[in-house]
Design a protein around this motif. Structure first.
Motif, PDB file in Angstrom:
ATOM      1  N   CYS A 169       0.832  -1.206   0.000  1.00 61.40           N
ATOM      2  CA  CYS A 169       0.000   0.000   0.000  1.00 61.40           C
ATOM      3  C   CYS A 169       0.863   1.251   0.000  1.00 61.40           C
ATOM      4  O   CYS A 169       1.825   1.353   0.759  1.00 61.40           O
ATOM      5  CB  CYS A 169      -0.910  -0.011   1.230  1.00 61.40           C
ATOM      6  SG  CYS A 169      -1.959   1.453   1.373  1.00 61.40           S
ATOM      7  N   GLY A 170       0.511   2.218  -0.822  1.00 59.87           N
ATOM      8  CA  GLY A 170       1.298   3.437  -0.947  1.00 59.87           C
ATOM      9  C   GLY A 170       0.990   4.498   0.092  1.00 59.87           C
ATOM     10  O   GLY A 170       1.707   5.498   0.179  1.00 59.87           O
ATOM     11  N   TYR A 171      -0.052   4.299   0.889  1.00 62.95           N
ATOM     12  CA  TYR A 171      -0.406   5.289   1.905  1.00 62.95           C
ATOM     13  C   TYR A 171       0.476   5.110   3.149  1.00 62.95           C
ATOM     14  O   TYR A 171       0.772   3.987   3.555  1.00 62.95           O
ATOM     15  CB  TYR A 171      -1.873   5.135   2.303  1.00 62.95           C
ATOM     16  CG  TYR A 171      -2.837   6.018   1.539  1.00 62.95           C
ATOM     17  CD1 TYR A 171      -2.590   6.388   0.223  1.00 62.95           C
ATOM     18  CD2 TYR A 171      -4.005   6.479   2.134  1.00 62.95           C
ATOM     19  CE1 TYR A 171      -3.468   7.189  -0.471  1.00 62.95           C
ATOM     20  CE2 TYR A 171      -4.904   7.287   1.450  1.00 62.95           C
ATOM     21  CZ  TYR A 171      -4.630   7.644   0.154  1.00 62.95           C
ATOM     22  OH  TYR A 171      -5.511   8.449  -0.533  1.00 62.95           O
ATOM     23  N   ASP A 172       0.859   6.239   3.756  1.00 64.18           N
ATOM     24  CA  ASP A 172       1.620   6.178   5.007  1.00 64.18           C
ATOM     25  C   ASP A 172       0.799   5.502   6.095  1.00 64.18           C
ATOM     26  O   ASP A 172       1.340   4.774   6.928  1.00 64.18           O
ATOM     27  CB  ASP A 172       2.023   7.586   5.451  1.00 64.18           C
ATOM     28  CG  ASP A 172       2.963   8.253   4.454  1.00 64.18           C
ATOM     29  OD1 ASP A 172       3.739   7.525   3.804  1.00 64.18           O
ATOM     30  OD2 ASP A 172       2.902   9.487   4.324  1.00 64.18           O
ATOM     31  N   GLU A 173      -0.504   5.756   6.091  1.00 64.31           N
ATOM     32  CA  GLU A 173      -1.431   5.124   7.025  1.00 64.31           C
ATOM     33  C   GLU A 173      -2.456   4.346   6.205  1.00 64.31           C
ATOM     34  O   GLU A 173      -3.439   4.905   5.720  1.00 64.31           O
ATOM     35  CB  GLU A 173      -2.129   6.182   7.891  1.00 64.31           C
ATOM     36  CG  GLU A 173      -3.111   5.611   8.914  1.00 64.31           C
ATOM     37  CD  GLU A 173      -2.512   4.513   9.760  1.00 64.31           C
ATOM     38  OE1 GLU A 173      -3.030   3.388   9.682  1.00 64.31           O
ATOM     39  OE2 GLU A 173      -1.517   4.779  10.472  1.00 64.31           O
ATOM     40  N   PRO A 174      -2.238   3.051   6.006  1.00 67.55           N
ATOM     41  CA  PRO A 174      -3.093   2.261   5.112  1.00 67.55           C
ATOM     42  C   PRO A 174      -4.584   2.351   5.413  1.00 67.55           C
ATOM     43  O   PRO A 174      -5.404   2.310   4.484  1.00 67.55           O
ATOM     44  CB  PRO A 174      -2.572   0.829   5.317  1.00 67.55           C
ATOM     45  CG  PRO A 174      -1.145   1.003   5.686  1.00 67.55           C
ATOM     46  CD  PRO A 174      -1.118   2.242   6.537  1.00 67.55           C
ATOM     47  N   SER A 175      -4.955   2.491   6.668  1.00 70.00           N
ATOM     48  CA  SER A 175      -6.381   2.526   7.022  1.00 70.00           C
ATOM     49  C   SER A 175      -7.096   3.743   6.440  1.00 70.00           C
ATOM     50  O   SER A 175      -8.323   3.773   6.382  1.00 70.00           O
ATOM     51  CB  SER A 175      -6.562   2.498   8.547  1.00 70.00           C
ATOM     52  OG  SER A 175      -5.995   3.652   9.145  1.00 70.00           O
ATOM     53  N   GLN A 176      -6.344   4.739   5.984  1.00 69.54           N
ATOM     54  CA  GLN A 176      -6.960   5.938   5.401  1.00 69.54           C
ATOM     55  C   GLN A 176      -7.310   5.755   3.926  1.00 69.54           C
ATOM     56  O   GLN A 176      -8.045   6.560   3.351  1.00 69.54           O
ATOM     57  CB  GLN A 176      -6.027   7.144   5.565  1.00 69.54           C
ATOM     58  CG  GLN A 176      -5.846   7.585   7.005  1.00 69.54           C
ATOM     59  CD  GLN A 176      -4.974   8.822   7.130  1.00 69.54           C
ATOM     60  OE1 GLN A 176      -4.519   9.380   6.135  1.00 69.54           O
ATOM     61  NE2 GLN A 176      -4.734   9.253   8.353  1.00 69.54           N
ATOM     62  N   LEU A 177      -6.804   4.701   3.307  1.00 70.46           N
ATOM     63  CA  LEU A 177      -7.119   4.428   1.903  1.00 70.46           C
ATOM     64  C   LEU A 177      -8.479   3.740   1.818  1.00 70.46           C
ATOM     65  O   LEU A 177      -8.752   2.789   2.558  1.00 70.46           O
ATOM     66  CB  LEU A 177      -6.045   3.526   1.282  1.00 70.46           C
ATOM     67  CG  LEU A 177      -6.258   3.091  -0.172  1.00 70.46           C
ATOM     68  CD1 LEU A 177      -6.218   4.292  -1.107  1.00 70.46           C
ATOM     69  CD2 LEU A 177      -5.205   2.062  -0.581  1.00 70.46           C
ATOM     70  N   GLY A 178      -9.333   4.214   0.940  1.00 73.99           N
ATOM     71  CA  GLY A 178     -10.650   3.621   0.776  1.00 73.99           C
ATOM     72  C   GLY A 178     -10.552   2.172   0.309  1.00 73.99           C
ATOM     73  O   GLY A 178      -9.760   1.854  -0.583  1.00 73.99           O
ATOM     74  N   ILE A 179     -11.359   1.299   0.904  1.00 74.81           N
ATOM     75  CA  ILE A 179     -11.308  -0.114   0.565  1.00 74.81           C
ATOM     76  C   ILE A 179     -11.674  -0.345  -0.901  1.00 74.81           C
ATOM     77  O   ILE A 179     -11.145  -1.262  -1.540  1.00 74.81           O
ATOM     78  CB  ILE A 179     -12.232  -0.942   1.495  1.00 74.81           C
ATOM     79  CG1 ILE A 179     -12.070  -2.438   1.231  1.00 74.81           C
ATOM     80  CG2 ILE A 179     -13.682  -0.509   1.348  1.00 74.81           C
ATOM     81  CD1 ILE A 179     -10.673  -2.968   1.458  1.00 74.81           C
ATOM     82  N   ASP A 180     -12.546   0.496  -1.459  1.00 77.24           N
ATOM     83  CA  ASP A 180     -12.906   0.337  -2.873  1.00 77.24           C
ATOM     84  C   ASP A 180     -11.694   0.559  -3.769  1.00 77.24           C
ATOM     85  O   ASP A 180     -11.455  -0.209  -4.709  1.00 77.24           O
ATOM     86  CB  ASP A 180     -14.058   1.275  -3.253  1.00 77.24           C
ATOM     87  CG  ASP A 180     -13.853   2.712  -2.808  1.00 77.24           C
ATOM     88  OD1 ASP A 180     -12.906   2.997  -2.024  1.00 77.24           O
ATOM     89  OD2 ASP A 180     -14.643   3.577  -3.221  1.00 77.24           O
TER      90      ASP A 180
END
Length: 246
Positions: free
Chosen positions: A93-104
């Protein structure tokens, strides 16, 4: 095996009933901010179909998801809920905080990121226009923009003296009246953004969502691939990997 796949978005609930590689039934309905209530009306239908397992993608909050799960547990079958991980099935995952990326978005990327040597630009043309970049099996992050209709609504609400009725978004030529100038201008802005991204990140363009065909006709130079059920493919891949590692 007969499976139920649920995509619970911000405004719509979509479902697929599949058996092996075949889709037996597909539905999509507005849930009016209450997907659990909509599911209450569908659960008996699902029960009659003898569903054997369920996969869920939901952008709802915890309270709504808990209620959704409570309803689906009436079917007494295994339930897999997709979630974003820092790394899953080889995809980072490219986000620093994966939980902030939308599951869709995560599932759509997961659906295409199978080749470690390929680059992809994944665009979803839904409630928002989202752009995600994938290099090999590494998600690089992306962009979120207001879609065509949100931009038009913003103009209607914030521009005094200009009335902008609904009309088709179809051309990029200069508008010769206010109505066309607004619609052509909004479409041009989003198409130009996509072109700019592809200029800096040459890649295979994959598009999904209700307006994918509309944008694709203005991006023919990039040979866009339209995948109507991209999220379903990602959800199935997520579930398959989850079961194989259980």
């Amino acid at each position: 095996m007969k499976s139920l796949w649920l995509d619970i978005g911000n405004t719509r609930l979509k479902y697929w009933i599949t058996e092996d590689e075949h889709t037996l039934e597909h539905g999509a309905e507005l849930h009016l901010q209450s997907p659990a209530d909509l599911l209450l009306g569908l659960v008996q239908h699902f029960k009659r179909l003898s569903i054997q397992n369920i996969g869920i993608s939901s952008v709802q909050d915890k309270k709504s998801n808990d209620r959704i799960l409570k309803i689906l547990k009436r079917l007494n079958v295994p339930i897999i809920i997709a979630k974003v991980e820092a790394e899953y099935a080889g995809l980072g995952c490219g986000y620093d905080e994966p939980s902030q990326l939308g599951i869709d978005r995560w599932l759509q990327v997961l659906a295409v990121a199978q080749d470690p040597k390929a680059n992809y630009c994944v665009i979803s043309c839904g409630t928002a226009l989202t752009i995600d970049l994938v290099q090999g099996q590494k998600h690089l992050g992306g962009y979120i923009l207001p879609n065509l209709y949100l931009q038009r609504d913003s103009l209607i609400q914030n521009t005094k003296g200009i009335k902008i009725p609904d009309a088709a978004f179809e051309a990029l030529t200069p508008g010769r009246n206010t109505l066309d100038a607004v619609h052509h201008g909004i479409l041009l802005g989003l198409v130009s953004t996509i072109e700019k991204v592809l200029e800096h990140f040459p890649s295979t363009l994959v598009m999904t969502g209700g307006d994918a065909a509309l944008f694709a006709q203005h991006l023919t130079a990039y040979h866009p691939i339209i995948e109507s059920d991209l999220l379903l493919k990602g959800l199935q891949h997520f579930a398959s990997h989850s079961l194989s590692n259980a």
